[in-house]
Write an enzyme that holds these catalytic residues in place. Structure first.
Site, PDB file in Angstrom:
ATOM      1  N   LYS A  72       0.867  -1.185   0.000  1.00 27.26           N
ATOM      2  CA  LYS A  72       0.000   0.000   0.000  1.00 27.26           C
ATOM      3  C   LYS A  72       0.895   1.223   0.000  1.00 27.26           C
ATOM      4  O   LYS A  72       2.034   1.163   0.451  1.00 27.26           O
ATOM      5  CB  LYS A  72      -0.875   0.015   1.261  1.00 27.26           C
ATOM      6  CG  LYS A  72      -2.160   0.765   1.091  1.00 27.26           C
ATOM      7  CD  LYS A  72      -3.216  -0.089   0.408  1.00 27.26           C
ATOM      8  CE  LYS A  72      -4.447   0.684   0.050  1.00 27.26           C
ATOM      9  NZ  LYS A  72      -5.532  -0.229  -0.361  1.00 27.26           N
ATOM     10  N   ASP A 131      -6.904   4.056  -4.662  1.00 24.84           N
ATOM     11  CA  ASP A 131      -7.573   3.835  -3.375  1.00 24.84           C
ATOM     12  C   ASP A 131      -8.284   5.163  -3.092  1.00 24.84           C
ATOM     13  O   ASP A 131      -8.527   5.944  -4.028  1.00 24.84           O
ATOM     14  CB  ASP A 131      -6.556   3.461  -2.282  1.00 24.84           C
ATOM     15  CG  ASP A 131      -7.217   2.939  -1.008  1.00 24.84           C
ATOM     16  OD1 ASP A 131      -7.597   1.765  -0.968  1.00 24.84           O
ATOM     17  OD2 ASP A 131      -7.388   3.710  -0.040  1.00 24.84           O
TER      18      ASP A 131
HETATM   19  O1  2IT Z   1      -7.938  -1.771  -1.143  1.00 27.13           O
HETATM   20  C1  2IT Z   1      -7.795  -2.244  -2.279  1.00 27.13           C
HETATM   21  O2  2IT Z   1      -7.874  -3.458  -2.497  1.00 27.13           O
HETATM   22  C2  2IT Z   1      -7.511  -1.318  -3.372  1.00 27.13           C
HETATM   23  N1  2IT Z   1      -7.453  -0.119  -3.127  1.00 27.13           N
HETATM   24  C3  2IT Z   1      -7.260  -1.822  -4.764  1.00 27.13           C
HETATM   25  C4  2IT Z   1      -5.842  -2.244  -4.929  1.00 27.13           C
HETATM   26  C5  2IT Z   1      -5.453  -2.638  -6.325  1.00 27.13           C
HETATM   27  O3  2IT Z   1      -4.262  -2.906  -6.503  1.00 27.13           O
HETATM   28  O4  2IT Z   1      -6.288  -2.687  -7.229  1.00 27.13           O
END
Ligand code: 2IT
Length: 447
Positions: A124, A164
């Protein structure tokens, strides 16, 4: 392993990292029993290794606002775990972003990605940049400055960011433009959530919301119910809430509330297609006000300042906004108003006391890492299309998403079924994700 001892150590080491500690506590409580049946996990110190990120990049992001003033933010990428695939997870732009928030999200992402059936590790990232009130030009300059630092840390087989909170198609576009310039390669596989004409997967924007509704429908079918005709309260009005509204209406449900940081919009006759189309317009305005919906559709949507979506009478509650957005008091209010199901779509949207209350008061509950995994799963499908230099139709992606959500539901049932026949979806999701990651870590030795 004893959850209590590990938590005491982590609390002493990371005081004040409350979201991170909360996320770890929930997973450890769920897996403690099964972990202690496997001495090989304990010998390899799997839990001690799993709760720490592999590495964290922190960088300064400097940009110039519309008034010509220099602005400084902090940027981060937390590469949490790469046991089952390259690091994968979104970027969050929000004023409250801290290392604790991104560590919790990266930790959750590791288990969520394991549930998707696809080979993706957990990560993240993001920044304390606040998109609220920013112009399109400011958003672009910030995204470019952010990527100027991030690009060295990422790659299609290394780490693949996506959106996100605060990061959608527009932001991914600006970041990809800068990445391409720096890397001098048309390397579409480095980011997901791209535009459909330049490597993005059809249905990625809808995928988190669609997947959440497929999961909710499966949970209801398992309990002899159907989503058609049910009243649903949804929090937020961003990308996830938008996709959830679209699919809820398509499946015959009535969305009676959406909300924002400013309050709630009650929609007694149910949200319409025009209102759903207005949600992305509201997001792109960067005003962060759900009141705009009531102003645009007077008579259909009634705005109340300072109230949450959980104050509206509904059968099913779908938190789609932010962590810890649903408290124990909200859970009690929902139950008193007749709610009997809550599927968490936001990451860690419910406070632990709220989950406990639901689980002990006859409200079906499923956690975000299972319910919202359709988003990252469709990112995984986008990576596959990019690697093959092809594009699947919306129908093909939707079928694959449907299959993946069914598989996630089945994993929850497999690992979460209790002696009395009920399903503990929190345990089920945590154990299923954990077993996959832990087994891969064991097989790859002490690294
Ligand atoms: O919390 C999540 O799963 C997302 N924000 C998507 C992450 C992604 O790599 O598509």
């Amino acid at each position: 392993m004893k959850t209590k001892d590990i938590m005491a150590r982590l609390q002493a080491k990371y005081p004040g990292e409350n979201e991170y500690l909360q996320a770890v506590q929930e997973v450890l409580e769920s897996i403690e029993e099964i972990y202690n049946q496997h001495p090989e996990f304990e010998n390899a110190k799997i839990v001690e290794r799993m709760v720490e990120p592999d590495r964290i990049f922190t960088f300064r992001v400097t940009w110039v606002d519309d008034r010509g003033e220099v602005q400084t933010n902090l940027g981060y990428r937390v590469q949490f775990n790469s046991a089952i695939g390259p690091y994968k997870g979104g970027l969050r732009f929000h004023r409250a972003v801290t290392p604790s928030m991104l560590k919790f999200l990266g930790f959750e992402q590791t288990f969520k990605n394991a549930l998707t059936t696809l080979p993706m590790g957990g990560a993240k990232g993001g920044s304390d940049f606040d998109p609220k009130g920013k112009s399109d030009g400011e958003i672009m300059r910030f995204c470019q400055a952010f990527m100027y630092e991030l690009w060295q840390c990422i790659g299609p087989d290394q780490d693949i960011p996506a959106g996100d909170v605060g990061v959608g198609g527009r932001e991914i576009g600006y970041m990809y433009g800068m990445y391409k310039k720096l890397a001098r390669e048309y390397n579409t596989g480095v980011l997901t959530g791209k535009g459909a004409t330049w490597g993005g997967s059809i249905l990625r924007p809808e995928a988190t919301g669609f997947g959440a509704l497929y999961f909710t429908q499966q949970l209801l079918h398992k309990h002899g119910q159907d989503i058609a005709g049910k009243r649903i309260a949804i929090s937020g009005f961003g990308n996830v809430a938008w996709g959830a509204c679209k699919k809820a209406v398509e499946l015959g449900a009535k969305v009676v509330a959406i909300s924002g940081p400013d309050g709630v919009c009650e929609i007694p006759d149910g949200i319409t297609a025009e209102m759903i189309d207005y949600m992305p317009v509201m997001r792109l305005s960067n005003r962060d006000k759900v009141q705009d919906m009531a102003d645009k559709f007077p008579g259909q949507a009634k705005f109340t300042a300072g109230k949450k979506a959980w104050s509206v009478k509904c059968d099913i509650a779908l938190p789609c906004a932010f962590q810890n957005e649903l408290s124990e008091a909200d859970a009690k209010e929902l139950k008193a108003n007749g709610t009997w199901c809550c599927c968490e779509v936001s990451n860690m949207g419910c406070q632990p006391e709220a989950i406990h209350y639901f689980q002990h008061n006859g409200v079906y509950f499923a956690p975000g890492k299972a319910v919202n995994a359709g988003g990252v799963a469709t990112s995984g499908l986008e990576m596959t299309q990019n690697a093959e230099h092809i594009s699947w139709s919306g129908k093909e992606v939707d079928e694959k998403l449907h299959f993946i959500m069914e598989s996630i539901h089945a994993q929850c049932v497999k690992y979460g079924t209790q002696p009395d026949g009920s399903v503990d979806y929190v345990k089920g999701a945590n154990i299923a994700g954990f077993m996959k990651v832990a087994t891969a870590m064991l097989e790859q030795g002490i690294v």
